[in-house]
Scaffold this motif. Structure first.
Motif, PDB file in Angstrom:
ATOM      1  N   ARG A 145       0.842  -1.195   0.000  1.00 36.61           N
ATOM      2  CA  ARG A 145       0.000   0.000   0.000  1.00 36.61           C
ATOM      3  C   ARG A 145       0.881   1.250   0.000  1.00 36.61           C
ATOM      4  N   GLN A 170      -4.271  -2.321   7.411  1.00 36.06           N
ATOM      5  CA  GLN A 170      -5.713  -2.109   7.459  1.00 36.06           C
ATOM      6  C   GLN A 170      -6.496  -3.414   7.326  1.00 36.06           C
ATOM      7  N   TRP A 203      -8.811  -4.463   5.407  1.00 35.72           N
ATOM      8  CA  TRP A 203      -8.982  -5.034   4.072  1.00 35.72           C
ATOM      9  C   TRP A 203      -7.718  -5.772   3.627  1.00 35.72           C
ATOM     10  N   GLU A 204      -6.543  -5.332   4.095  1.00 35.02           N
ATOM     11  CA  GLU A 204      -5.310  -6.038   3.754  1.00 35.02           C
ATOM     12  C   GLU A 204      -5.266  -7.411   4.425  1.00 35.02           C
ATOM     13  N   HIS A 235      -7.676  -9.606   2.395  1.00 36.03           N
ATOM     14  CA  HIS A 235      -7.120 -10.039   1.107  1.00 36.03           C
ATOM     15  C   HIS A 235      -6.093 -11.147   1.299  1.00 36.03           C
ATOM     16  N   LYS A 238     -11.700  -0.019   1.482  1.00 33.68           N
ATOM     17  CA  LYS A 238     -10.257   0.188   1.527  1.00 33.68           C
ATOM     18  C   LYS A 238      -9.859   1.526   2.139  1.00 33.68           C
TER      19      LYS A 238
END
Length: 409
Positions: free
Chosen positions: A143, A240, A242-243, A246, A307
């Motif tokens: 990111r 974060q 969302w990371e 994923h 995100k």
């Protein structure tokens, strides 16, 4: 492996056992309820600014069902050996060599923050040596905002600006906007800030090397095949949610769970909520369908998390000044502003320097900013939060209610 059976929290501060592998010194402590134990051991791998003593509560609880090994690789925890030539992959391979030399059964690593990258790589590269995997604070550091913050921290250290570095690092570890939610006390926050400010020269060098490893990491070419549990603090803006999700989606057998009222230090801020999940997971039992203090994400939602960790709103006063240390200045218009960053438009040159910028908007103190990208949408930037007073003023403006002074002290 011969385990110690006399565990007490005081022993975590005692000298570790040391094993030499190809010239690399690995520090460890190993505890169990029996000297010889064939059960899969839990392996604790900590993050930056953590030592064996950080895991006193976890060791005390885990020992009821598992052997526990605490491991410091070179440049990690209390291990002062520098290893600039080793990348994350080579350090992960050292974990496998450690297990082989001590003839350990398949391990169950718990990796936190920096330690999560090492644990995940170990599990992916040496699947036969990993029975189960628990991660918190995981990211591939792809990111842009996270990378810019790491790069800025390294630059500040190189310039001897340790106070600004410490302030920025603290704001990465503890979300200043969510201190009431996470319950982080002003005393703990100030103690952590002092710890970072007082890093010794060799500790600073270790931080440099570890950060450079993260920045040099190209991402996971393969993911762990073993049962994996990923814990994400719902307010973690450094790595974060969302990371985490994923990463879990890319694994063969992974669950991702949001820990409520927690940020990057979820394991310490919400011990019981995390323990209610890792106890059954490490024991090979099914996770509870519902667990107080957390939300288990459904597989179909893992790639759909938002995100952006905060709303970006149009400020009431849009006109601002973008200033550079070399004396340049532009009048710009803010289209989005949040505590962690924003978006502005202006007649800016295409080859902007990456450092030395401050943003003056309305009646706020001048804010340090780091450009991320400049395109037809405008200039996207992040706030490094290296100026405590400026961060406090911005937090009071962005947050519905003013934060206590300790939030950014």
């Amino acid at each position: 492996m011969r385990y110690r059976t006399d565990y007490s929290a005081a022993l975590l501060a005692s000298p570790p056992a040391v094993i030499d592998i190809a010239g690399w010194r690995l520090h460890y402590q190993a505890y169990s309820t029996r000297q010889r134990d064939s059960r899969p051991p839990v392996l604790m791998l900590g993050g930056a600014f953590q030592s064996f003593r950080s895991f006193a509560a976890e060791v005390d609880e885990l020992l009821a069902e598992h052997p526990v090994i605490l491991l410091d690789l070179p440049s990690q925890g209390g291990n002062l050996q520098l290893a600039p030539e080793l990348g994350l992959e080579q350090l992960a391979d050292l974990i496998a060599a450690f297990a082989e030399q001590l003839q350990l059964p398949p391990l169950m690593p718990i990796g936190l923050s920096y330690g999560s990258a090492l644990a995940a790589l170990f599990a992916a590269r040496h699947p036969q040596r990993c029975a189960r995997l628990l991660l918190a604070g995981i990211t591939a550091f792809g990111r842009p905002g996270a990378r810019r913050m790491l790069e800025e921290g390294l630059a500040l250290l190189d310039e001897g600006r340790n106070g600004e570095f410490a302030q920025g690092a603290l704001s990465g570890l503890l979300n200043p906007l969510q201190l009431q939610e996470t319950g982080v006390s002003p005393v703990f926050r100030k103690a952590l800030l002092r710890q970072i400010q007082r890093l010794s020269p060799i500790e600073v060098e270790r931080y440099r090397q570890n950060s450079r490893r993260l920045l040099a990491f190209d991402g996971f070419s393969q993911h762990p095949p073993c049962p994996t549990l990923v814990l994400a603090g719902e307010h973690d803006h450094f790595t974060q949610p969302w990371e985490h999700a994923h990463f879990a989606a890319a694994c063969a057998q992974a669950d991702c769970v949001l820990i409520h009222h927690a940020d990057h230090l979820a394991q310490f801020e919400r011990r019981e909520a995390c323990a209610a999940l890792y106890r059954p997971f490490l024991g090979g039992r099914a996770l509870p369908a519902r667990s107080p203090g957390s939300t288990r994400l459904q597989a179909e939602h893992l790639l759909k998390l938002e995100k952006r960790c905060e709303p970006r709103l149009a400020p009431r006063q849009r006109q601002a000044q973008l200033q550079h240390a070399e004396g340049w200045q532009w009048t710009v218009e803010l289209s989005e502003l949040g505590f962690f960053g924003g978006l502005l438009q202006g007649d800016l040159p295409g080859d902007l320097p990456m450092r030395g910028w401050r943003l003056q908007c309305a009646d706020l103190p001048s804010q340090p900013v780091l450009p991320l990208r400049c395109d037809d949408q405008g200039l996207a930037f992040v706030f490094p939060h290296t100026d405590a007073e400026a961060s406090q003023a911005l937090a009071a403006r962005i947050h519905p209610a003013p934060l206590p002074t300790a939030a950014c002290a």
